[in-house]
Scaffold this motif. Structure first.
Motif, mmCIF file in Angstrom:
data_model
loop_
_atom_site.group_PDB
_atom_site.id
_atom_site.type_symbol
_atom_site.label_atom_id
_atom_site.label_comp_id
_atom_site.label_asym_id
_atom_site.label_seq_id
_atom_site.Cartn_x
_atom_site.Cartn_y
_atom_site.Cartn_z
ATOM 1 N N ILE A 82 0.876 -1.176 0.000
ATOM 2 C CA ILE A 82 0.000 0.000 0.000
ATOM 3 C C ILE A 82 0.910 1.222 0.000
ATOM 4 O O ILE A 82 1.616 1.469 0.966
ATOM 5 N N ASN A 83 0.900 1.962 -1.097
ATOM 6 C CA ASN A 83 1.791 3.118 -1.274
ATOM 7 C C ASN A 83 1.102 4.427 -0.923
ATOM 8 O O ASN A 83 1.105 5.364 -1.703
ATOM 9 N N GLY A 84 0.478 4.501 0.216
ATOM 10 C CA GLY A 84 -0.222 5.714 0.637
ATOM 11 C C GLY A 84 -1.558 5.356 1.229
ATOM 12 O O GLY A 84 -1.721 4.306 1.838
ATOM 13 N N ASN A 85 -2.549 6.204 1.034
ATOM 14 C CA ASN A 85 -3.889 5.978 1.563
ATOM 15 C C ASN A 85 -4.714 5.143 0.588
ATOM 16 O O ASN A 85 -4.669 5.367 -0.617
ATOM 17 N N ALA A 86 -5.472 4.201 1.146
ATOM 18 C CA ALA A 86 -6.336 3.355 0.329
ATOM 19 C C ALA A 86 -7.638 3.107 1.066
ATOM 20 O O ALA A 86 -7.652 2.984 2.294
ATOM 21 N N GLN A 87 -8.746 3.043 0.301
ATOM 22 C CA GLN A 87 -10.060 2.765 0.871
ATOM 23 C C GLN A 87 -10.706 1.615 0.118
ATOM 24 O O GLN A 87 -10.743 1.627 -1.112
ATOM 25 N N ILE A 88 -11.200 0.661 0.884
ATOM 26 C CA ILE A 88 -11.882 -0.505 0.330
ATOM 27 C C ILE A 88 -13.335 -0.400 0.752
ATOM 28 O O ILE A 88 -13.646 -0.425 1.942
ATOM 29 N N GLY A 89 -14.244 -0.295 -0.202
ATOM 30 C CA GLY A 89 -15.653 -0.094 0.095
ATOM 31 C C GLY A 89 -16.340 -1.299 0.685
ATOM 32 O O GLY A 89 -15.867 -2.438 0.592
ATOM 33 N N ALA A 90 -17.481 -1.067 1.298
ATOM 34 C CA ALA A 90 -18.274 -2.106 1.933
ATOM 35 C C ALA A 90 -18.585 -3.231 0.954
ATOM 36 O O ALA A 90 -18.943 -2.992 -0.189
ATOM 37 N N GLY A 91 -18.421 -4.448 1.421
ATOM 38 C CA GLY A 91 -18.745 -5.615 0.612
ATOM 39 C C GLY A 91 -17.711 -5.997 -0.420
ATOM 40 O O GLY A 91 -17.892 -6.956 -1.170
ATOM 41 N N SER A 92 -16.595 -5.288 -0.473
ATOM 42 C CA SER A 92 -15.539 -5.636 -1.437
ATOM 43 C C SER A 92 -14.724 -6.807 -0.918
ATOM 44 O O SER A 92 -14.577 -7.001 0.287
ATOM 45 N N LYS A 93 -14.196 -7.580 -1.845
ATOM 46 C CA LYS A 93 -13.424 -8.762 -1.504
ATOM 47 C C LYS A 93 -12.102 -8.730 -2.256
ATOM 48 O O LYS A 93 -12.090 -8.591 -3.472
ATOM 49 N N ILE A 94 -11.022 -8.843 -1.497
ATOM 50 C CA ILE A 94 -9.689 -8.830 -2.094
ATOM 51 C C ILE A 94 -8.985 -10.096 -1.673
ATOM 52 O O ILE A 94 -8.909 -10.419 -0.479
ATOM 53 N N SER A 95 -8.462 -10.825 -2.655
ATOM 54 C CA SER A 95 -7.737 -12.054 -2.388
ATOM 55 C C SER A 95 -6.391 -12.005 -3.095
ATOM 56 O O SER A 95 -6.332 -11.907 -4.322
ATOM 57 N N SER A 109 -16.857 -4.786 -4.876
ATOM 58 C CA SER A 109 -15.932 -5.138 -5.954
ATOM 59 C C SER A 109 -15.029 -6.285 -5.528
ATOM 60 O O SER A 109 -14.931 -6.600 -4.338
ATOM 61 N N GLN A 110 -14.360 -6.894 -6.515
ATOM 62 C CA GLN A 110 -13.469 -8.013 -6.230
ATOM 63 C C GLN A 110 -12.152 -7.846 -6.968
ATOM 64 O O GLN A 110 -12.144 -7.504 -8.155
ATOM 65 N N ILE A 111 -11.068 -8.098 -6.241
ATOM 66 C CA ILE A 111 -9.733 -8.155 -6.839
ATOM 67 C C ILE A 111 -9.160 -9.512 -6.474
ATOM 68 O O ILE A 111 -9.075 -9.852 -5.282
ATOM 69 N N ILE A 112 -8.781 -10.276 -7.485
ATOM 70 C CA ILE A 112 -8.189 -11.593 -7.268
ATOM 71 C C ILE A 112 -6.818 -11.580 -7.914
ATOM 72 O O ILE A 112 -6.694 -11.452 -9.134
ATOM 73 N N CYS A 113 -5.785 -11.673 -7.085
ATOM 74 C CA CYS A 113 -4.407 -11.518 -7.536
ATOM 75 C C CYS A 113 -3.617 -12.804 -7.314
ATOM 76 O O CYS A 113 -3.357 -13.180 -6.172
ATOM 77 N N GLY A 114 -3.245 -13.454 -8.407
ATOM 78 C CA GLY A 114 -2.427 -14.659 -8.328
ATOM 79 C C GLY A 114 -1.023 -14.433 -8.825
ATOM 80 O O GLY A 114 -0.124 -15.226 -8.564
ATOM 81 N N LYS A 115 -0.799 -13.348 -9.550
ATOM 82 C CA LYS A 115 0.515 -13.041 -10.110
ATOM 83 C C LYS A 115 0.948 -11.644 -9.672
ATOM 84 O O LYS A 115 1.706 -11.493 -8.741
ATOM 85 N N HIS A 116 0.444 -10.604 -10.361
ATOM 86 C CA HIS A 116 0.800 -9.230 -10.013
ATOM 87 C C HIS A 116 -0.260 -8.273 -10.561
ATOM 88 O O HIS A 116 -0.513 -8.252 -11.765
#
Length: 167
Positions: free
Chosen positions: A29-42, A61-68
């Motif tokens: 995290i390169n500074g400030n970040a906000q993840i909204g309600a119900g978002s899923k990050i893996s 929203s969804q972010i699925i990161c397996g590489k970069h």
């Protein structure tokens, strides 16, 4: 530095819609970040997710990161977005074991706005100052700056040039 459950959208039931952050890889995290309600990050094992300063997802929203996956500074994601750099399965040539759908990085430039229900898939780069239209499916890189890009498949393309967005 990181706020989770912010940016509520009227269509998100904040009482029952859970946000999930699963990190089995590397989260930068390169500074400030906000993840909204119900978002899923893996972030899967071996994956690297980088969030630029002033990164914001509004919700569901969804972010699925397996590489970069890398987001530049001042990126705004609307609600119900899917960003994923892997397929979770392998497709191989019938005659051998050559993998046809390997994971591939996603690089999103600075000051990019991604509209609601957009999908960003593996191997994509999005130039600085681009706007991705609501409902777009992005499967190839966008090299032009200051454009609105929308559609999907063979119908995808630049909707308008010489634009910028402001909050």
């Amino acid at each position: 530095m990181l706020k989770i459950g912010k940016h509520n959208v009227g269509t998100v039931d904040c009482r029952y819609s859970r946000s999930i952050l699963e990190n089995n890889g590397t989260l930068i995290i390169n500074g400030n970040a906000q993840i909204g309600a119900g978002s899923k990050i893996s972030v899967l094992k071996g994956g690297v997710l980088e969030l630029g300063n002033e990164f914001s997802i509004t919700g569901q929203s969804q972010i699925i990161c397996g590489k970069h996956i890398k987001f530049g500074n001042c990126c705004l994601m609307s609600w119900d977005i899917l960003v994923m750099d892997t397929d979770f399965h392998k497709i191989t040539e019938k005659s051998g074991n050559k993998i046809l759908n390997s994971p591939a990085p996603i690089i999103i430039g600075d000051h990019v706005w991604i509209g609601c229900r957009a999908t960003i898939l593996k191997g994509v780069e999005i130039a600085d100052n681009a706007i991705i239209a609501a409902g777009a499916t992005i499967t190839r890189s966008i090299t032009d700056k200051n454009v609105i890009y929308g559609g999907s498949g063979k119908d995808a393309g630049i909707i308008r040039s010489d634009v910028e967005w402001k909050l």
